[in-house]
Design a protein around this motif. Structure first.
Motif, PDB file in Angstrom:
ATOM      1  N   HIS A   1      -6.064  -1.396  12.096  1.00  0.00           N
ATOM      2  CA  HIS A   1      -6.105  -0.555  10.907  1.00  0.00           C
ATOM      3  C   HIS A   1      -5.916  -1.431   9.675  1.00  0.00           C
ATOM      4  O   HIS A   1      -5.344  -2.517   9.751  1.00  0.00           O
ATOM      5  N   THR A   2      -6.355  -0.936   8.545  1.00  0.00           N
ATOM      6  CA  THR A   2      -6.053  -1.606   7.293  1.00  0.00           C
ATOM      7  C   THR A   2      -4.640  -1.200   6.863  1.00  0.00           C
ATOM      8  O   THR A   2      -4.085  -0.191   7.321  1.00  0.00           O
TER       9      THR A   2
ATOM     10  N   GLN B   1      -3.891  -0.014   4.050  1.00  0.00           N
ATOM     11  CA  GLN B   1      -4.021   1.257   3.340  1.00  0.00           C
ATOM     12  C   GLN B   1      -4.012   2.425   4.330  1.00  0.00           C
ATOM     13  O   GLN B   1      -3.375   3.462   4.075  1.00  0.00           O
ATOM     14  N   GLU B   2      -4.695   2.262   5.460  1.00  0.00           N
ATOM     15  CA  GLU B   2      -4.677   3.313   6.477  1.00  0.00           C
ATOM     16  C   GLU B   2      -3.268   3.538   7.010  1.00  0.00           C
ATOM     17  O   GLU B   2      -2.833   4.688   7.200  1.00  0.00           O
TER      18      GLU B   2
ATOM     19  N   THR C   1      -2.490  -4.360  12.395  1.00  0.00           N
ATOM     20  CA  THR C   1      -2.804  -3.948  11.026  1.00  0.00           C
ATOM     21  C   THR C   1      -3.171  -5.184  10.228  1.00  0.00           C
ATOM     22  O   THR C   1      -2.517  -6.225  10.333  1.00  0.00           O
ATOM     23  N   GLU C   2      -4.209  -5.067   9.417  1.00  0.00           N
ATOM     24  CA  GLU C   2      -4.703  -6.213   8.651  1.00  0.00           C
ATOM     25  C   GLU C   2      -3.770  -6.490   7.470  1.00  0.00           C
ATOM     26  O   GLU C   2      -3.898  -5.899   6.399  1.00  0.00           O
ATOM     27  N   THR C   3      -2.832  -7.385   7.685  1.00  0.00           N
ATOM     28  CA  THR C   3      -1.864  -7.794   6.676  1.00  0.00           C
ATOM     29  C   THR C   3      -1.641  -9.298   6.809  1.00  0.00           C
ATOM     30  O   THR C   3      -2.341  -9.976   7.562  1.00  0.00           O
TER      31      THR C   3
ATOM     32  N   GLU D   1       0.825  -1.211   0.000  1.00  0.00           N
ATOM     33  CA  GLU D   1       0.000   0.000   0.000  1.00  0.00           C
ATOM     34  C   GLU D   1       0.861   1.264   0.000  1.00  0.00           C
ATOM     35  O   GLU D   1       0.483   2.289  -0.580  1.00  0.00           O
TER      36      GLU D   1
ATOM     37  N   TYR E   1      -9.199 -11.021  11.237  1.00  0.00           N
ATOM     38  CA  TYR E   1      -8.995  -9.872  12.121  1.00  0.00           C
ATOM     39  C   TYR E   1     -10.299  -9.433  12.787  1.00  0.00           C
ATOM     40  O   TYR E   1     -10.309  -9.033  13.951  1.00  0.00           O
TER      41      TYR E   1
END
Length: 256
Positions: free
Chosen positions: A209-210, A212-213, A185-187, A16, A201
Motif C-alpha cells: 500500500h502507499t 496515503q492509503e 507500505t511504501e515508505t 500522510e 517497491y
C-alpha cells in the motif's frame, strides 16, 4: 483547543496521517527527529487550512529523557488523540544483528511507545472522546523470516495495546485504545530496515500500500469502534476487528 499528537510525522504513514487529520480540521502536534521535514509539513498543512494550530517538536525518541521531556512539554495542552507512529525495522538474522541499531529499535518501538501511552492514559483515560492509537505491523501478528526481533517489538505493541483496550473497557474508562497493523507500505521503512540508500517497491514487493492509503485506513480505525485495524496478508484488504489475542481477566478467587 484540542490537539492530535502524531509521532514519526516527518515521512511515511505519520506524514500522510498528519495531512489526513488536518483535512478533518484537527489541530496537530507533530513529532519527529528531522525539523526541516516537520517545517515543510507544517507549511503544507497551513496552506490547506490557515485556521489550524500546528505545533512541531523535533526530538529523538530513542532517548528516554527526550520521551519524558516531550510529554512534559505538552502538559498545558488538551490532547484528544495520541498516535504513536514512530518506529523502525531491521532485517537480519539474530546472530548478525547490529546491536547498537537493535538497542535504538527497542528504545523506540517498545520503550518510548510504552512510556507515552502510559502517561497519556494516566492523564486522559476518563476524558470523553480520547483515543490512543499505536502503530504495530502485520509483523506484530505473524513472524517474518530475518525480521524476528523487529516482529517481536511489534508483537509487544499489538499485545500491549489490545491488553490496554481490555483494561480500559473493564474500568469503564472513556478512552479507547486501538492498534493499526499495516502490511508492506511504501515508505522509508525498507531503506532503514535494510540499511540501503534506495529501495524499489515495484520491483521487490509483490503487493504493498502507499502511505496515503495506510493513512486512510488509520482514519477508518479512528472513526470506528473496533480495536484492531489490520491488513489481511493474503488479499491485502483492510479489516477492522475485535482484539485478536486471547485475554484472561484476573480472577478474584483467592482459592485459585
Amino acid at each position: 483547543m484540542k490537539y492530535t499528537v502524531i509521532t514519526g510525522a516527518s515521512s511515511g504513514i505519520g506524514y500522510e496521517a498528519a495531512l489526513a487529520f488536518a483535512s478533518r480540521g484537527k489541530n496537530l502536534i507533530l513529532v519527529a527527529r528531522r525539523k526541516q521535514n516537520l517545517d515543510e509539513l507544517k507549511t503544507k498543512i497551513e496552506e490547506m487550512n490557515k485556521e489550524l494550530d500546528i505545533v512541531i517538536h523535533a526530538t529523538d525518541l530513542t532517548v528516554a529523557e527526550n520521551v519524558y521531556g516531550l510529554y512534559e512539554s505538552l502538559k498545558d495542552m488538551q490532547i484528544e488523540t495520541w498516535i504513536n507512529n514512530a518506529g523502525f525495522g531491521n532485517f537480519d538474522k539474530v546472530g548478525e544483528h547490529s546491536l547498537p541499531k537493535i538497542e535504538k529499535m527497542l528504545h523506540l518501538n517498545i520503550e518510548a511507545l510504552t512510556i507515552l501511552s502510559s502517561l497519556y492514559v494516566r492523564d486522559y483515560s476518563n476524558v470523553e472522546g480520547t483515543q490512543l492509537i499505536n502503530i504495530s505491523s502485520g509483523g506484530g501478528y505473524t513472524l517474518v523470516a530475518d525480521a524476528i526481533t523487529y516482529c517481536a517489538t511489534k508483537f509487544y505493541v499489538s499485545a500491549f495495546t489490545e491488553g490496554l483496550a481490555h483494561e480500559l473497557k473493564g474500568q469503564g474508562a472513556k478512552m479507547q485504545a486501538k492498534v493499526l497493523a499495516p502490511a508492506a507500505t511504501e515508505t522509508e521503512f525498507a531503506k532503514r530496515s535494510f540499511d540501503v540508500d534506495e529501495f524499489n517497491y515495484d520491483v521487490t514487493v509483490p503487493k504493498y500500500h502507499t502511505a496515503q492509503e495506510m493513512a486512510e485506513f488509520l482514519i477508518e480505525l479512528y472513526e470506528h469502534e473496533k480495536v484492531v485495524g489490520i491488513v489481511n496478508a493474503k488479499n491485502y484488504e483492510f479489516e477492522l476487528k475485535d482484539p485478536i489475542f486471547p485475554y484472561a481477566s484476573r480472577t478474584t478467587n483467592t482459592n485459585s
